[in-house]
Every structure is written in structure tokens, then in C-alpha cells.
Design an enzyme around this catalytic site. Structure first.
Site, PDB file in Angstrom:
ATOM      1  N   GLY A  25       6.410  -1.887   6.801  1.00 47.52           N
ATOM      2  CA  GLY A  25       7.742  -2.248   6.704  1.00 47.52           C
ATOM      3  C   GLY A  25       8.695  -1.450   7.586  1.00 47.52           C
ATOM      4  O   GLY A  25       8.347  -0.431   7.963  1.00 47.52           O
ATOM      5  N   GLU A  26       9.926  -1.959   8.114  1.00 41.53           N
ATOM      6  CA  GLU A  26      10.885  -1.269   8.447  1.00 41.53           C
ATOM      7  C   GLU A  26      12.172  -0.916   7.499  1.00 41.53           C
ATOM      8  O   GLU A  26      12.904  -1.766   6.931  1.00 41.53           O
ATOM      9  CB  GLU A  26      11.629  -2.229   9.682  1.00 41.53           C
ATOM     10  CG  GLU A  26      12.903  -1.641  10.292  1.00 41.53           C
ATOM     11  CD  GLU A  26      12.792  -0.262  10.687  1.00 41.53           C
ATOM     12  OE1 GLU A  26      11.807   0.239  11.573  1.00 41.53           O
ATOM     13  OE2 GLU A  26      13.726   0.579  10.222  1.00 41.53           O
ATOM     14  N   CYS A  36       3.173   8.328   1.526  1.00 41.00           N
ATOM     15  CA  CYS A  36       3.836   7.394   2.446  1.00 41.00           C
ATOM     16  C   CYS A  36       4.195   6.326   1.631  1.00 41.00           C
ATOM     17  O   CYS A  36       3.230   5.645   1.148  1.00 41.00           O
ATOM     18  CB  CYS A  36       2.528   7.361   3.391  1.00 41.00           C
ATOM     19  SG  CYS A  36       3.021   6.022   4.773  1.00 41.00           S
ATOM     20  N   CYS A  47       0.483  -2.270  15.825  1.00 39.48           N
ATOM     21  CA  CYS A  47       0.416  -2.028  14.438  1.00 39.48           C
ATOM     22  C   CYS A  47      -0.133  -3.031  13.692  1.00 39.48           C
ATOM     23  O   CYS A  47       0.037  -4.282  13.564  1.00 39.48           O
ATOM     24  CB  CYS A  47       2.022  -1.763  13.731  1.00 39.48           C
ATOM     25  SG  CYS A  47       2.179  -1.746  12.194  1.00 39.48           S
ATOM     26  N   CYS A  68       6.062  -7.002   7.726  1.00 39.97           N
ATOM     27  CA  CYS A  68       7.238  -6.587   8.674  1.00 39.97           C
ATOM     28  C   CYS A  68       7.633  -7.335   9.510  1.00 39.97           C
ATOM     29  O   CYS A  68       6.631  -7.960   9.955  1.00 39.97           O
ATOM     30  CB  CYS A  68       6.706  -5.043   9.197  1.00 39.97           C
ATOM     31  SG  CYS A  68       7.903  -4.247  10.365  1.00 39.97           S
ATOM     32  N   ASN A 116      -4.582   4.391  15.514  1.00 36.25           N
ATOM     33  CA  ASN A 116      -5.724   3.970  14.420  1.00 36.25           C
ATOM     34  C   ASN A 116      -6.146   2.444  14.684  1.00 36.25           C
ATOM     35  O   ASN A 116      -5.459   1.545  14.654  1.00 36.25           O
ATOM     36  CB  ASN A 116      -5.373   4.349  13.055  1.00 36.25           C
ATOM     37  CG  ASN A 116      -5.350   5.769  12.864  1.00 36.25           C
ATOM     38  OD1 ASN A 116      -6.010   6.425  12.895  1.00 36.25           O
ATOM     39  ND2 ASN A 116      -3.940   6.151  12.556  1.00 36.25           N
ATOM     40  N   SER A 176      10.147   6.023  15.776  1.00 37.71           N
ATOM     41  CA  SER A 176       9.050   5.511  16.458  1.00 37.71           C
ATOM     42  C   SER A 176       9.321   5.297  18.119  1.00 37.71           C
ATOM     43  O   SER A 176       9.704   4.099  18.229  1.00 37.71           O
ATOM     44  CB  SER A 176       8.371   4.401  15.860  1.00 37.71           C
ATOM     45  OG  SER A 176       7.979   4.749  14.563  1.00 37.71           O
ATOM     46  N   LEU A 177       8.809   6.140  18.896  1.00 36.36           N
ATOM     47  CA  LEU A 177       9.381   5.955  20.287  1.00 36.36           C
ATOM     48  C   LEU A 177       8.305   5.249  21.172  1.00 36.36           C
ATOM     49  O   LEU A 177       8.576   4.402  21.431  1.00 36.36           O
ATOM     50  CB  LEU A 177       9.794   7.267  20.803  1.00 36.36           C
ATOM     51  CG  LEU A 177      10.533   7.230  21.991  1.00 36.36           C
ATOM     52  CD1 LEU A 177      11.749   6.622  22.069  1.00 36.36           C
ATOM     53  CD2 LEU A 177      10.654   8.989  22.684  1.00 36.36           C
ATOM     54  N   HIS A 178       7.103   5.968  21.251  1.00 35.46           N
ATOM     55  CA  HIS A 178       5.868   5.544  21.735  1.00 35.46           C
ATOM     56  C   HIS A 178       5.815   5.057  23.245  1.00 35.46           C
ATOM     57  O   HIS A 178       4.884   4.758  23.895  1.00 35.46           O
ATOM     58  CB  HIS A 178       5.440   4.046  20.914  1.00 35.46           C
ATOM     59  CG  HIS A 178       5.279   4.272  19.513  1.00 35.46           C
ATOM     60  ND1 HIS A 178       4.603   5.327  18.964  1.00 35.46           N
ATOM     61  CD2 HIS A 178       5.978   3.501  18.533  1.00 35.46           C
ATOM     62  CE1 HIS A 178       4.789   5.261  17.527  1.00 35.46           C
ATOM     63  NE2 HIS A 178       5.497   4.123  17.375  1.00 35.46           N
ATOM     64  N   CYS A 213       5.538  -5.062  16.288  1.00 32.48           N
ATOM     65  CA  CYS A 213       5.072  -3.789  17.168  1.00 32.48           C
ATOM     66  C   CYS A 213       3.559  -4.168  17.444  1.00 32.48           C
ATOM     67  O   CYS A 213       2.774  -4.505  16.796  1.00 32.48           O
ATOM     68  CB  CYS A 213       5.215  -2.318  16.393  1.00 32.48           C
ATOM     69  SG  CYS A 213       6.967  -2.086  16.348  1.00 32.48           S
ATOM     70  N   GLU A 253       0.775  -1.255   0.098  1.00 34.69           N
ATOM     71  CA  GLU A 253      -0.281   0.030   0.019  1.00 34.69           C
ATOM     72  C   GLU A 253       0.887   1.173  -0.137  1.00 34.69           C
ATOM     73  O   GLU A 253       2.026   1.323   0.466  1.00 34.69           O
ATOM     74  CB  GLU A 253      -1.014   0.169   1.241  1.00 34.69           C
ATOM     75  CG  GLU A 253      -1.765  -0.932   0.913  1.00 34.69           C
ATOM     76  CD  GLU A 253      -2.952  -1.136   2.168  1.00 34.69           C
ATOM     77  OE1 GLU A 253      -4.141  -1.427   1.799  1.00 34.69           O
ATOM     78  OE2 GLU A 253      -2.672  -0.827   3.239  1.00 34.69           O
ATOM     79  N   CYS A 308      -2.094   6.010   9.574  1.00 36.70           N
ATOM     80  CA  CYS A 308      -0.950   5.352   9.941  1.00 36.70           C
ATOM     81  C   CYS A 308      -1.140   4.084  10.580  1.00 36.70           C
ATOM     82  O   CYS A 308      -2.036   4.176  11.556  1.00 36.70           O
ATOM     83  CB  CYS A 308      -0.616   6.304  10.841  1.00 36.70           C
ATOM     84  SG  CYS A 308       1.230   6.742  10.877  1.00 36.70           S
ATOM     85  N   SER A 368      11.250   6.883   8.614  1.00 35.30           N
ATOM     86  CA  SER A 368      10.794   6.779   9.936  1.00 35.30           C
ATOM     87  C   SER A 368      10.978   5.190  10.203  1.00 35.30           C
ATOM     88  O   SER A 368      11.251   4.140   9.531  1.00 35.30           O
ATOM     89  CB  SER A 368       9.268   6.365   9.963  1.00 35.30           C
ATOM     90  OG  SER A 368       8.855   6.248  11.110  1.00 35.30           O
TER      91      SER A 368
HETATM   92  N1  SAH Z   1       8.832   0.676  10.668  1.00 32.07           N
HETATM   93  C1  SAH Z   1       8.790   2.000  10.708  1.00 32.07           C
HETATM   94  C2  SAH Z   1       7.840   2.491   9.725  1.00 32.07           C
HETATM   95  C3  SAH Z   1       6.661   1.892   9.663  1.00 32.07           C
HETATM   96  S1  SAH Z   1       5.304   2.653  10.799  1.00 32.07           S
HETATM   97  C4  SAH Z   1       8.513   2.873  12.218  1.00 32.07           C
HETATM   98  O1  SAH Z   1       8.452   1.963  13.166  1.00 32.07           O
HETATM   99  O2  SAH Z   1       8.769   3.673  12.323  1.00 32.07           O
HETATM  100  C5  SAH Z   1       4.775   4.174  10.743  1.00 32.07           C
HETATM  101  C6  SAH Z   1       4.347   4.622  11.636  1.00 32.07           C
HETATM  102  O3  SAH Z   1       3.105   4.315  12.178  1.00 32.07           O
HETATM  103  C7  SAH Z   1       5.211   4.497  12.984  1.00 32.07           C
HETATM  104  O4  SAH Z   1       5.429   5.473  13.913  1.00 32.07           O
HETATM  105  C8  SAH Z   1       4.247   3.710  13.859  1.00 32.07           C
HETATM  106  O5  SAH Z   1       4.431   3.375  14.998  1.00 32.07           O
HETATM  107  C9  SAH Z   1       2.702   3.931  13.555  1.00 32.07           C
HETATM  108  N2  SAH Z   1       1.798   3.224  13.511  1.00 32.07           N
HETATM  109  C10 SAH Z   1       1.749   1.790  13.583  1.00 32.07           C
HETATM  110  N3  SAH Z   1       0.375   1.391  13.919  1.00 32.07           N
HETATM  111  C11 SAH Z   1      -0.242   2.411  14.203  1.00 32.07           C
HETATM  112  C12 SAH Z   1      -1.591   2.478  14.493  1.00 32.07           C
HETATM  113  N4  SAH Z   1      -2.303   1.471  14.570  1.00 32.07           N
HETATM  114  N5  SAH Z   1      -1.834   3.755  14.856  1.00 32.07           N
HETATM  115  C13 SAH Z   1      -1.488   4.818  14.497  1.00 32.07           C
HETATM  116  N6  SAH Z   1      -0.010   4.885  14.370  1.00 32.07           N
HETATM  117  C14 SAH Z   1       0.523   3.416  14.086  1.00 32.07           C
END
Ligand code: SAH
Length: 382
Positions: free
Chosen positions: A181-182, A121, A135, A128, A311, A235-237, A132, A108, A354, A213
Site C-alpha cells: 500500500g501507499e 515492514c 511491484c 495498492c 525482486n 521511491s524514486l526509481h 507501479c 503481509e 521488497c 516510504s
Molecule cells: N507505496 C510505498 C511503499 C510500498 S513499496 C512506496 O512506493 O514507497 C516499498 C518499496 O519496495 C518501494 O521502494 C518499492 O518501490 C519497492 N518495490 C516494489 N516492488 C519491488 C520489487 N519487485 N523489487 C524490489 N523492490 C520493489
């Protein structure tokens, strides 16, 4: 691709050998390719102007390239683009494409127009392997890396489907490697594709407008600084290792302190900042004390924070934080002097937001073996 592998492929006379995909080469790669065929290096930029500048992929139309060379290229190379499996337009103007690749796998790509920019994007892998917990891409596992050609083709398709012309306004002004993907686990192909995005004979985007990212592959961030120092998003979170281990399992390998030190070194002393993405998960990472811990954790790091409302997707156990909670979290960061934005969710109605990018796999047969092999390669590389 190294030159020897390249000439081996050029000499390959197997009748059913796949044609070389010219989208797989950045400018240096194309120069090598043409030189290996006894052609002048300037053919590289000539070809790039046709493909990326004018959107032309039919060799016959490339009139400043001599007929014999055109015929030669048509005989053993291709400019391979994906098929459009789906094309969804959101009420807010965002657009999401599902592209079908040669092997049947789908990926996508999302376009998000705003008043002052248009952001694309882009995906870097089919699936991936990072798992996480919040995700949706993770739920489908990992299938394979995308080639350079498959990555840059997403930009080509978007630019041409949006109808951007060489003399008209730019529609794709920014690219974020933030799709499926990463990207740092598909390092070489992502670097080549980004070089084409930045190249004046490619898409001519400035480094500021191309963002990679990552979930935090520390050695690869260090390498990225040397090879192609585009804007970095991480992506810290979570503000502490215990929670981050849960949300982003890669943290067990590269914990927060090491990651943040690497981010600091990435931007150096200049004016650049790293963007830290922080997905807002109700009751998990969104309390006042999490916000305060985040402020502490980012002290001394040139940082911007992007708060992303979670999301949801069908199988998730997480919920999006209340708006008032996000506002409060925002306030705490803001008052501490951290530049913070709350990302507006776009393309909700077409699942383009996202973390909702799902793609589709065709070939799951040897996925497990491939995952294991890939991890071994990565371990080796580290
Ligand atoms: N692997 C990379 C890029 C892909 S994810 C990374 O981890 O950065 C792109 C962004 O979307 C990341 O910040 C990820 O944490 C965020 N993301 C993933 N799932 C999500 C969700 N369900 N809701 C909101 N953001 C999400």
C-alpha cells in the site's frame, strides 16, 4: 475519529453494532474516549501500558483498572487482533506473516533481523492503487485502507510473536511503512498508528527509527512534516520524468522536480536526509548514464540512496540487474559523494523481499467503485 462520531458510536445501542476497537485510538484519541465516558484521562496511558507495554489484551488481567470499568470496556469495546493465516521463517532469520483481518482480507508483515537492529515492514492498505509497473502488490489492485488498529496490530503481533518482553532486549527496533500500500493515501490512520509507535506508552520508538516510504504524494509529504515528521523514504526509481512516468505512474501528477523540492523542505537545514529507493531493473534504469543523471537530479537534496535489486514475481516482465551492473551504478553515485547502500535481499526463500508482498483479498466485489470513490476523495483533498 472526531469526538462527536465517537460519542455517537458510544451511544449506539444496536445489538449487532461492532464493538469499538481500542487499537484504533492513539493516546489523544483514548483520552477523548475515556473522557466521553466520564472517566479520568489517565486511563488512556494506563490502558496503553497494558496493551503495548505488556502485551495484555484481556481486560480481566488489567488489575489497576477498577472492576466496573473493566466490565464496561469488555461489554462494548474490543482489542482486535488479526488471525495468523501463515507464519513463515526464512533461513536467514527473516519472518513473514500473513495476517487475516476481520473481513477475511489478508495482509503481509515482514520482520528482518540484523546484527544491530530488527526491522518490521508494515502494510498500510489491502492492495495498492498506484500501479507501479515493477511491484507485485500492484498486480492485485486496491481493496481498502487499513484502520489504525489494523496497522498497529501488525506491530503488536510481531512484538508478541517474537517473544519480546518488557525487561528483555528490544527485538523490533525499527519500523518501516514499506509493506503493501501507499501509506500517504491512508493518511489519518497511518499517522495515528505511527503516533502509537512513537509514544512512550506505546512502543517508544524514536522518529529516526520509524520510516515512512512513499511513491511521492507531494501534498501529503508537506502535511506529514507538520503532523509527524518521521524519517522519509521516497521511491524514486528513475532520474527523469519520462522513465518515472512509466515506472511510477503517480509521477504524472507529482513530477520529479516538485517531489525533490518537497523532500528538501521536509528535512530542512538540519542533519537529516531523505532516503531515495531505486529498484535496479536490468536494461531499464540501470545504465551509467542513468546513474549520472541521478547524481545530477539529486544535487542539492540531502539524500541517501538505497539500491534495491529487483525482486521478480511470476507475472513480471522485468529482470534484476546483474550484480556487476549494480556495483558500477553504486560506484558512480558513491564517487559523486552520495551516500549509497545496496540493499541485500532478505527472505528470498519465503517471498518476503521488497515488492513481493501480495496479501490476499476476500471481497473484490465493489473494488472498482471503491477505487473510483477513493480517487475522487483524494482529488478533493488536493
Ligand atoms: N507505496 C510505498 C511503499 C510500498 S513499496 C512506496 O512506493 O514507497 C516499498 C518499496 O519496495 C518501494 O521502494 C518499492 O518501490 C519497492 N518495490 C516494489 N516492488 C519491488 C520489487 N519487485 N523489487 C524490489 N523492490 C520493489
Amino acid at each position: 475519529m472526531p469526538a462527536d462520531a465517537l460519542s455517537a458510536r458510544c451511544l449506539d445501542t444496536m445489538p449487532d453494532s461492532p464493538k469499538i476497537n481500542l487499537l484504533d485510538f492513539d493516546r489523544d484519541g483514548l483520552v477523548e474516549f475515556f473522557t466521553a465516558r466520564g472517566e479520568k484521562p489517565f486511563r488512556a496511558t494506563q490502558l496503553m501500558k497494558w496493551i503495548y507495554g505488556m502485551g495484555v489484551t484481556d481486560f480481566e488481567s488489567m488489575t489497576n483498572i477498577g472492576k466496573p470499568l473493566r466490565a464496561g470496556l469488555a461489554a462494548d469495546t474490543a482489542i482486535r487482533l488479526p488471525e495468523i493465516a501463515e507464519d513463515n521463517q526464512s533461513e536467514d532469520g527473516s519472518r513473514k506473516w500473513l495476517f487475516r483481518l476481520d473481513d477475511g482480507n489478508c495482509i503481509e508483515t515482514v520482520y528482518i533481523p540484523e546484527t544491530d537492529r530488527g526491522t518490521l515492514c508494515v502494510s498500510s492498505q489491502v492492495g495498492c492503487m498506484l500501479n507501479c509497473s515493477f511491484c507485485s502488490t500492484a498486480t492485485q489492485g486496491f481493496n481498502r485502507n487499513l484502520s489504525t488498529g489494523e496497522i498497529i496490530a501488525q506491530v503488536w503481533m510481531a512484538v508478541n510473536l517474537l517473544g519480546q518482553t518488557s525487561d528483555g532486549p528490544r527485538l523490533v527496533t525499527n519500523v518501516v511503512m514499506m509493506g503493501m500500500g501507499e501509506p500517504l493515501l491512508n493518511y489519518d490512520n497511518v499517522i495515528s498508528a505511527m503516533r502509537i509507535m512513537l509514544d512512550d506508552f506505546g512502543y517508544g520508538l524514536s522518529k529516526r527509527r520509524v520510516t515512512l516510504s512513499t511513491a511521492g504524494v507531494v501534498p501529503a509529504i508537506k502535511q506529514l512534516r507538520e503532523d509527524c515528521d518521521v524519517s522519509l523514504a521516497v521511491s524514486l526509481h528513475a532520474p527523469d520524468d519520462a522513465l518515472r512516468n512509466e515506472l511510477v505512474p503517480l509521477n504524472r501528477k507529482y513530477p520529479i522536480r516538485e517531489l525533490l523540492d518537497t523532500c528538501k523542505a521536509y528535512v530542512g537545514e538540519g542533519r537529516r536526509r531523505v532516503t531515495f529507493e531505486y529498484v535496479m531493473l536490468a536494461g531499464v534504469n540501470d545504465s551509467d548514464s542513468h546513474a549520472r543523471a541521478l547524481v545530477k537530479c539529486l544535487r542539492g537534496v540531502p539524500a541517501k540512496v538505497n539500491l534495491i535489486p529487483f525482486n521478480p514475481f511470476p507475472t513480471t516482465c522485468y529482470q534484476r540487474s546483474e550484480e556487476s551492473r549494480i556495483d558500477r551504478f553504486f560506484e558512480i553515485l558513491n564517487r559523486a559523494g552520495i551516500v549509497t547502500i545496496t540493499r541485500r535481499t532478505r527472505g528470498d526463500d519465503i517471498d518476503a523481499a521488497c515488492g513481493q508482498l501480495a496479501g490476499r483479498f476476500q471481497d473484490r466485489t465493489r473494488r472498482r467503485e471503491r477505487v473510483i470513490a477513493n480517487f475522487q476523495v483524494q482529488e478533493h483533498a488536493n
